[in-house]
Design a protein around this motif. Structure first.
Motif, PDB file in Angstrom:
ATOM      1  N   ALA A   4      18.697  17.694   3.754  1.00 60.94           N
ATOM      2  CA  ALA A   4      17.445  17.815   4.174  1.00 60.94           C
ATOM      3  C   ALA A   4      16.382  18.449   3.223  1.00 60.94           C
ATOM      4  O   ALA A   4      15.274  17.793   2.562  1.00 60.94           O
ATOM      5  N   SER A   5      16.892  19.569   2.346  1.00 62.02           N
ATOM      6  CA  SER A   5      16.242  19.957   1.228  1.00 62.02           C
ATOM      7  C   SER A   5      16.011  18.874   0.024  1.00 62.02           C
ATOM      8  O   SER A   5      14.932  19.165  -0.627  1.00 62.02           O
ATOM      9  N   ARG A   6      17.374  18.513  -0.125  1.00 61.53           N
ATOM     10  CA  ARG A   6      17.096  17.453  -1.342  1.00 61.53           C
ATOM     11  C   ARG A   6      16.261  16.220  -0.873  1.00 61.53           C
ATOM     12  O   ARG A   6      15.582  15.761  -1.935  1.00 61.53           O
ATOM     13  N   GLN A   7      16.149  15.613   0.377  1.00 62.50           N
ATOM     14  CA  GLN A   7      15.213  14.563   0.630  1.00 62.50           C
ATOM     15  C   GLN A   7      14.055  15.235   0.509  1.00 62.50           C
ATOM     16  O   GLN A   7      12.987  14.401  -0.174  1.00 62.50           O
ATOM     17  N   GLN A   8      13.452  16.310   0.858  1.00 58.83           N
ATOM     18  CA  GLN A   8      12.061  16.734   0.564  1.00 58.83           C
ATOM     19  C   GLN A   8      11.783  17.009  -0.843  1.00 58.83           C
ATOM     20  O   GLN A   8      10.813  16.652  -1.420  1.00 58.83           O
ATOM     21  N   LEU A  19      33.157  40.721   8.157  1.00 59.50           N
ATOM     22  CA  LEU A  19      32.968  39.446   7.770  1.00 59.50           C
ATOM     23  C   LEU A  19      31.468  39.049   8.017  1.00 59.50           C
ATOM     24  O   LEU A  19      31.157  38.869   9.202  1.00 59.50           O
ATOM     25  N   HIS A  20      30.780  38.711   6.853  1.00 57.71           N
ATOM     26  CA  HIS A  20      29.297  37.998   6.998  1.00 57.71           C
ATOM     27  C   HIS A  20      29.278  36.750   6.302  1.00 57.71           C
ATOM     28  O   HIS A  20      29.831  36.764   5.233  1.00 57.71           O
ATOM     29  N   VAL A  21      28.587  36.079   6.975  1.00 58.97           N
ATOM     30  CA  VAL A  21      28.078  34.662   6.211  1.00 58.97           C
ATOM     31  C   VAL A  21      26.628  34.411   6.133  1.00 58.97           C
ATOM     32  O   VAL A  21      25.876  34.749   6.854  1.00 58.97           O
ATOM     33  N   VAL A  22      26.512  34.167   4.751  1.00 61.17           N
ATOM     34  CA  VAL A  22      25.090  33.932   4.400  1.00 61.17           C
ATOM     35  C   VAL A  22      24.913  32.354   4.279  1.00 61.17           C
ATOM     36  O   VAL A  22      25.375  31.912   3.264  1.00 61.17           O
ATOM     37  N   TYR A  23      23.910  31.818   5.035  1.00 60.10           N
ATOM     38  CA  TYR A  23      24.147  30.145   4.708  1.00 60.10           C
ATOM     39  C   TYR A  23      22.594  29.831   5.191  1.00 60.10           C
ATOM     40  O   TYR A  23      21.972  30.635   5.684  1.00 60.10           O
ATOM     41  N   THR A  24      22.423  28.398   5.145  1.00 58.95           N
ATOM     42  CA  THR A  24      21.141  27.912   5.385  1.00 58.95           C
ATOM     43  C   THR A  24      21.227  27.037   6.823  1.00 58.95           C
ATOM     44  O   THR A  24      22.103  26.285   7.113  1.00 58.95           O
ATOM     45  N   ARG A  25      20.677  27.475   7.688  1.00 55.54           N
ATOM     46  CA  ARG A  25      20.571  26.969   9.293  1.00 55.54           C
ATOM     47  C   ARG A  25      19.560  25.845   9.224  1.00 55.54           C
ATOM     48  O   ARG A  25      18.325  26.078   9.073  1.00 55.54           O
ATOM     49  N   PHE A  26      20.005  24.759   9.640  1.00 51.30           N
ATOM     50  CA  PHE A  26      19.226  23.546   9.963  1.00 51.30           C
ATOM     51  C   PHE A  26      18.515  23.605  11.125  1.00 51.30           C
ATOM     52  O   PHE A  26      18.876  23.865  12.406  1.00 51.30           O
ATOM     53  N   ILE A  27      16.935  23.531  10.916  1.00 57.16           N
ATOM     54  CA  ILE A  27      16.157  23.535  12.310  1.00 57.16           C
ATOM     55  C   ILE A  27      15.563  22.277  12.299  1.00 57.16           C
ATOM     56  O   ILE A  27      15.558  21.772  13.624  1.00 57.16           O
ATOM     57  N   SER A  28      15.030  21.764  11.409  1.00 57.16           N
ATOM     58  CA  SER A  28      14.549  20.383  11.288  1.00 57.16           C
ATOM     59  C   SER A  28      14.567  19.765  10.138  1.00 57.16           C
ATOM     60  O   SER A  28      14.949  20.429   9.223  1.00 57.16           O
ATOM     61  N   MET A  29      13.991  18.671   9.985  1.00 55.70           N
ATOM     62  CA  MET A  29      14.125  17.858   8.637  1.00 55.70           C
ATOM     63  C   MET A  29      13.268  18.762   7.692  1.00 55.70           C
ATOM     64  O   MET A  29      13.428  18.438   6.589  1.00 55.70           O
ATOM     65  N   VAL A  30      12.144  19.310   8.198  1.00 60.73           N
ATOM     66  CA  VAL A  30      11.106  19.976   7.341  1.00 60.73           C
ATOM     67  C   VAL A  30      11.286  21.643   7.445  1.00 60.73           C
ATOM     68  O   VAL A  30      10.590  22.169   6.603  1.00 60.73           O
ATOM     69  N   THR A  31      12.269  22.102   8.138  1.00 62.37           N
ATOM     70  CA  THR A  31      12.625  23.536   8.268  1.00 62.37           C
ATOM     71  C   THR A  31      14.009  23.893   8.277  1.00 62.37           C
ATOM     72  O   THR A  31      14.790  23.334   8.986  1.00 62.37           O
ATOM     73  N   GLN A  32      14.372  24.685   7.270  1.00 62.60           N
ATOM     74  CA  GLN A  32      15.557  25.232   7.284  1.00 62.60           C
ATOM     75  C   GLN A  32      15.568  26.735   6.813  1.00 62.60           C
ATOM     76  O   GLN A  32      14.619  27.024   5.810  1.00 62.60           O
ATOM     77  N   HIS A  33      16.158  27.779   7.470  1.00 57.68           N
ATOM     78  CA  HIS A  33      16.039  29.031   7.307  1.00 57.68           C
ATOM     79  C   HIS A  33      17.272  29.658   6.848  1.00 57.68           C
ATOM     80  O   HIS A  33      18.633  29.365   7.262  1.00 57.68           O
ATOM     81  N   VAL A  34      17.490  30.355   5.848  1.00 57.32           N
ATOM     82  CA  VAL A  34      18.593  31.185   5.273  1.00 57.32           C
ATOM     83  C   VAL A  34      18.890  32.199   6.578  1.00 57.32           C
ATOM     84  O   VAL A  34      18.003  32.990   6.932  1.00 57.32           O
TER      85      VAL A  34
END
Length: 305
Positions: free
Chosen positions: A255-259, A173-188
């Motif tokens: 966070a992505s929507r706000q940016q 089982l693998h999950v592909v998601y976006t990891r929250f780092i900060s308000m300006v940085t999010q990584h897949v």
């Protein structure tokens, strides 16, 4: 010239309306991001406690459980893709989908068969449009996942992993998601959830670090047995991590929507300034033309007299 001035004024009104919409969406996302971030990071103490408990019990239990055992009876692999329900979030969903497509292509090259599960309407529509079969999708909860939905997802994925091969069971089982780092940085991020690896060293995850067991760790007595407690803790851990991933993705989406909405608001303001300047130029040209026509008419009348 009058037509040009009117056209620019219509564009200014239309862009002003869009600017207000973008600004409102930015403020809504900003008002919700703090709560979503705290909810995502608030999972860490619970997860830490679960990890520590699993490590402690693992000292007295055998690593005999389907969730920690490698499967060789099937080549199917579940890929759970977490996207958003709505757009206006920049490249949030497209980045996740692009990475998921790349990962599934990599699995196929390894001779494995991806089985797709999707959270979020954007992902479900993406694969439906391309004719890619999706086993199950969950929509309507991407930016505020409830405990019930998270538990349903975790239960569905656990049941699929634990099922026999002839009943559709999978090996990973693998999950592909976006990891929250900060308000300006999010990584897949791509994370293998199952089968689990129970270790006594710090474990990489969504910010949690599992402390190694001390050499003089206390001894415990388990009822009914250490193995029974171990078996009960593992599904709780998977459910907790799925919940944490959904909350992390929700914080990343907001966070992505706000940016994105902040950038859109600024771009709309710049367009309004450009259209205002063009409208003023058109107005000045119109006034100049009218003055020229009046002077030319006056000269013509003077010459005729």
């Amino acid at each position: 010239m009058a037509g040009a001035q009117r056209r620019f004024k219509e564009k200014i009104r239309a862009t002003s309306t869009l600017e207000k919409v973008f600004r409102a969406m930015e403020l809504i996302a900003a008002s919700r991001i703090s709560k979503a971030r705290n909810a995502a990071l608030g999972q860490d103490p619970y997860t830490q406690a679960l990890i520590k408990s699993i490590q402690m019990v693992a000292n007295d239990a055998q690593y005999v459980h389907p969730l920690v055992s490698e499967r060789t009876d099937t080549n199917k692999v579940v890929v759970f893709v977490v996207t958003s329900d709505r757009g206006m979030a920049g490249a949030y969903s497209s980045s996740v989908l692009r990475e998921a497509d790349r990962f599934m292509a990599e699995l196929r090259e390894q001779g494995k068969e991806p089985v797709l599960y999707v959270a979020g309407r954007r992902g479900a529509n993406y694969y439906h449009f391309r004719g890619v079969p999706v086993e199950q999708s969950w929509v309507g909860h991407s930016d505020k996942p409830s405990d019930a939905v998270s538990h349903e997802i975790a239960t569905t994925l656990l049941d699929r992993f634990l099922a026999p091969a002839d009943a559709g069971g999978v090996a990973e089982l693998h999950v592909v998601y976006t990891r929250f780092i900060s308000m300006v940085t999010q990584h897949v991020h791509i994370r293998r959830m199952l089968p689990l690896k129970v270790v006594d060293a710090p474990a990489a995850g969504d910010g949690e670090q599992a402390a190694p067991l001390a050499a003089n760790a206390p001894l415990y007595e388990y009822e009914p047995s250490a193995q029974s407690v171990f078996d009960a803790l593992l599904p709780m851990y998977i459910t907790s991590r799925i919940r944490g991933i959904m909350l992390m993705a929700a914080a990343s989406e907001l966070a992505s929507r706000q940016q994105a909405m902040h950038s859109a608001t600024e771009n709309a303001g710049e367009l309004i300034r450009q259209y205002t300047r063009l409208a003023n130029n058109a107005r000045q040209a119109e006034i100049t033309t009218e003055i020229t026509e009046i002077i030319s008419g006056a000269d013509a009348l003077g010459k005729s007299s």
